[in-house]
Write a protein that holds these residues in place. Sequence first.
Motif, PDB file in Angstrom:
ATOM      1  N   GLU A   8      -2.606  12.421  -7.652  1.00  6.12           N
ATOM      2  CA  GLU A   8      -3.915  12.063  -7.111  1.00  6.12           C
ATOM      3  C   GLU A   8      -3.909  12.122  -5.589  1.00  6.12           C
ATOM      4  OE1 GLU A   8      -6.571  11.604  -9.024  1.00  6.12           O
ATOM      5  OE2 GLU A   8      -5.237  12.062 -10.699  1.00  6.12           O
ATOM      6  N   GLN A   9      -5.081  12.382  -5.026  1.00  4.37           N
ATOM      7  CA  GLN A   9      -5.210  12.500  -3.582  1.00  4.37           C
ATOM      8  C   GLN A   9      -5.294  11.116  -2.940  1.00  4.37           C
ATOM      9  OE1 GLN A   9      -8.076  11.689  -1.513  1.00  4.37           O
ATOM     10  NE2 GLN A   9      -6.860  12.317   0.272  1.00  4.37           N
ATOM     11  N   ALA A  10      -4.450  10.879  -1.944  1.00  5.42           N
ATOM     12  CA  ALA A  10      -4.479   9.652  -1.141  1.00  5.42           C
ATOM     13  C   ALA A  10      -3.610   9.892   0.085  1.00  5.42           C
ATOM     14  CB  ALA A  10      -3.955   8.459  -1.937  1.00  5.42           C
ATOM     15  N   GLU A  11      -3.987   9.269   1.199  1.00  2.66           N
ATOM     16  CA  GLU A  11      -3.190   9.445   2.415  1.00  2.66           C
ATOM     17  C   GLU A  11      -3.208   8.182   3.257  1.00  2.66           C
ATOM     18  OE1 GLU A  11      -4.827  11.968   5.573  1.00  2.66           O
ATOM     19  OE2 GLU A  11      -6.626  12.238   4.328  1.00  2.66           O
TER      20      GLU A  11
ATOM     21  N   ASP B 103       2.751   6.041  -2.837  1.00  7.79           N
ATOM     22  CA  ASP B 103       3.788   6.841  -3.495  1.00  7.79           C
ATOM     23  C   ASP B 103       3.436   7.093  -4.953  1.00  7.79           C
ATOM     24  OD1 ASP B 103       5.216   6.918  -1.147  1.00  7.79           O
ATOM     25  OD2 ASP B 103       6.571   5.276  -1.694  1.00  7.79           O
ATOM     26  N   PHE B 104       2.958   6.033  -5.622  1.00  6.90           N
ATOM     27  CA  PHE B 104       2.569   6.170  -7.025  1.00  6.90           C
ATOM     28  C   PHE B 104       1.430   7.173  -7.183  1.00  6.90           C
ATOM     29  CE2 PHE B 104      -0.956   4.507  -9.716  1.00  6.90           C
ATOM     30  CZ  PHE B 104      -0.546   5.079 -10.912  1.00  6.90           C
ATOM     31  N   GLN B 105       0.420   7.070  -6.307  1.00  8.96           N
ATOM     32  CA  GLN B 105      -0.726   7.963  -6.410  1.00  8.96           C
ATOM     33  C   GLN B 105      -0.304   9.426  -6.258  1.00  8.96           C
ATOM     34  OE1 GLN B 105      -3.645   6.992  -7.277  1.00  8.96           O
ATOM     35  NE2 GLN B 105      -3.689   4.804  -6.842  1.00  8.96           N
ATOM     36  N   LYS B 106       0.575   9.679  -5.302  1.00  5.82           N
ATOM     37  CA  LYS B 106       1.012  11.053  -5.079  1.00  5.82           C
ATOM     38  C   LYS B 106       1.837  11.579  -6.256  1.00  5.82           C
ATOM     39  CE  LYS B 106       0.868  10.949  -0.030  1.00  5.82           C
ATOM     40  NZ  LYS B 106       1.626  11.060   1.237  1.00  5.82           N
TER      41      LYS B 106
ATOM     42  N   ILE C  22       0.828  -1.205   0.000  1.00  8.32           N
ATOM     43  CA  ILE C  22       0.000   0.000   0.000  1.00  8.32           C
ATOM     44  C   ILE C  22       0.863   1.256   0.000  1.00  8.32           C
ATOM     45  CG2 ILE C  22      -1.657   1.337   1.361  1.00  8.32           C
ATOM     46  CD1 ILE C  22      -2.960  -1.306   2.149  1.00  8.32           C
ATOM     47  N   GLN C  23       1.987   1.218   0.710  1.00  8.45           N
ATOM     48  CA  GLN C  23       2.882   2.386   0.708  1.00  8.45           C
ATOM     49  C   GLN C  23       3.428   2.639  -0.691  1.00  8.45           C
ATOM     50  OE1 GLN C  23       3.295   4.573   2.902  1.00  8.45           O
ATOM     51  NE2 GLN C  23       2.845   3.717   4.909  1.00  8.45           N
TER      52      GLN C  23
ATOM     53  N   ALA D  56      -4.413   1.959   6.829  1.00 10.51           N
ATOM     54  CA  ALA D  56      -5.126   1.939   5.553  1.00 10.51           C
ATOM     55  C   ALA D  56      -4.780   3.162   4.731  1.00 10.51           C
ATOM     56  CB  ALA D  56      -6.636   1.883   5.784  1.00 10.51           C
ATOM     57  N   MET D  57      -4.952   3.036   3.418  1.00  8.23           N
ATOM     58  CA  MET D  57      -4.854   4.164   2.512  1.00  8.23           C
ATOM     59  C   MET D  57      -6.256   4.709   2.298  1.00  8.23           C
ATOM     60  SD  MET D  57      -3.244   4.421  -1.364  1.00  8.23           S
ATOM     61  CE  MET D  57      -4.287   3.119  -2.038  1.00  8.23           C
ATOM     62  N   LEU D  58      -6.447   5.979   2.572  1.00 10.18           N
ATOM     63  CA  LEU D  58      -7.728   6.630   2.364  1.00 10.18           C
ATOM     64  C   LEU D  58      -7.734   7.312   1.000  1.00 10.18           C
ATOM     65  CD1 LEU D  58     -10.504   7.762   3.219  1.00 10.18           C
ATOM     66  CD2 LEU D  58      -9.264   9.642   4.348  1.00 10.18           C
ATOM     67  N   ILE D  59      -8.712   6.946   0.193  1.00  3.43           N
ATOM     68  CA  ILE D  59      -8.878   7.549  -1.131  1.00  3.43           C
ATOM     69  C   ILE D  59     -10.243   8.216  -1.152  1.00  3.43           C
ATOM     70  CG2 ILE D  59      -8.887   7.152  -3.618  1.00  3.43           C
ATOM     71  CD1 ILE D  59      -7.403   4.494  -3.024  1.00  3.43           C
TER      72      ILE D  59
END
Length: 381
Positions: free
Chosen positions: A119-122, A112-115, A107-108, A143-146
């Motif tokens: 794209e927004q993800a945390e 990293d890819f999303q950022k 998930i990490q 968890a990753m929040l999208i």
Amino acid sequence: MKPIDAVIVGGGVIGSAIAYYMSARGIKVVLLDRDRVGSQASNAAAGMLAAQAEITEAGPMFDLALASRTLFPQLSTDLKELTGIDIGLKRRGLLRVAMSDVDVTDIQCTLDFQKKAGEQAEWLSMEQVRHKEPSISSEIRGAMLIEEDSQVDAPELCSAFAQAAAVLGAQIKEFTEVKSLLLAEGRVTGVITSEGTIRADQVIIASGTWSGSLLTQAGLTCPIYPVKGECFSVLSHAPLVQSTIFSHGCYLVPKKGGRLVVGATTTSHSYDRKVTLGGIGNLLDASKQLLPCIVDAEWERAWSGLRPQTLDGLPYLGEHPYWKGLYVAAGHYRNGILLSPMTGKIVADWAEGKIDKNISLDSYRVDRHENVHFEKEGVPS
């Protein structure tokens, strides 16, 4: 039958979306299905719009998924105005949950890819996740929040597409099987069905797992095979979760009325739609690990559906390289609901001779897996 411009073969969410977008542009279409509209994979889907949760690397699928996801808010409004059907769009975010150290690492990497993609993800710690969703197990690692991933009610979406198309002038014919294509002089001229011949300058094959025989007749090798997915649902007086929960073992999708959908198993190359105790048992175990309080919920029902998969996981989207006017839009696997509006828009563009330069379709070519082999003579005319 009234004169028509295009025949759409397959009344699932993809075919129904195509019928809607083409009809909205004044194109006269007929939508054909060998069963009832929306009775197959579209009726079994949980309705997740998981553009970021499920697609974890850059590429054509990620771009197409993001573009399609952006269409849903306006689409929801437009379909309700035309049909009165609420497609159940819920924009409460999605949590992709880590249950192990391996999950955390994966998930990490996705985060990293999303950022990097803008794209927004945390990342949320276990405590932060449980603050947001108190019923989630304390055994999770985080968890990753999208926030932008959302969900709809899949059967309602398919029904709304089809009804909106009909309101806009489309003809819908259920229990009508397409037996063969009419091909002559380098182009498609219609179809032969169980109810007779239909003439049209454009034919779109959008029948998912059942597209093979027509594609073969057209000389295309587009391997599409079924992947059975089993699901179940439970009921509770108060919602067990607010967000869609996605993990390695199962997903949890909260619906209106205290209903929670749990899915899905994966059985490749099977047309057997029986719901098995083994499959549901595995989902029960995974869901209890993720959401312990689910054991107190009331059982509602279980079901299965056949999702159309391809060799590389990408749908076939494009015009036949020889038979002009013959298009394919099939093999969307578990992203059919998500990709339906963009697919409908793309096919409507083709019908008008337009190309969306912001979306590259080269990776979706219909002849990408094998050279096309067609006979120019001896075909129905």
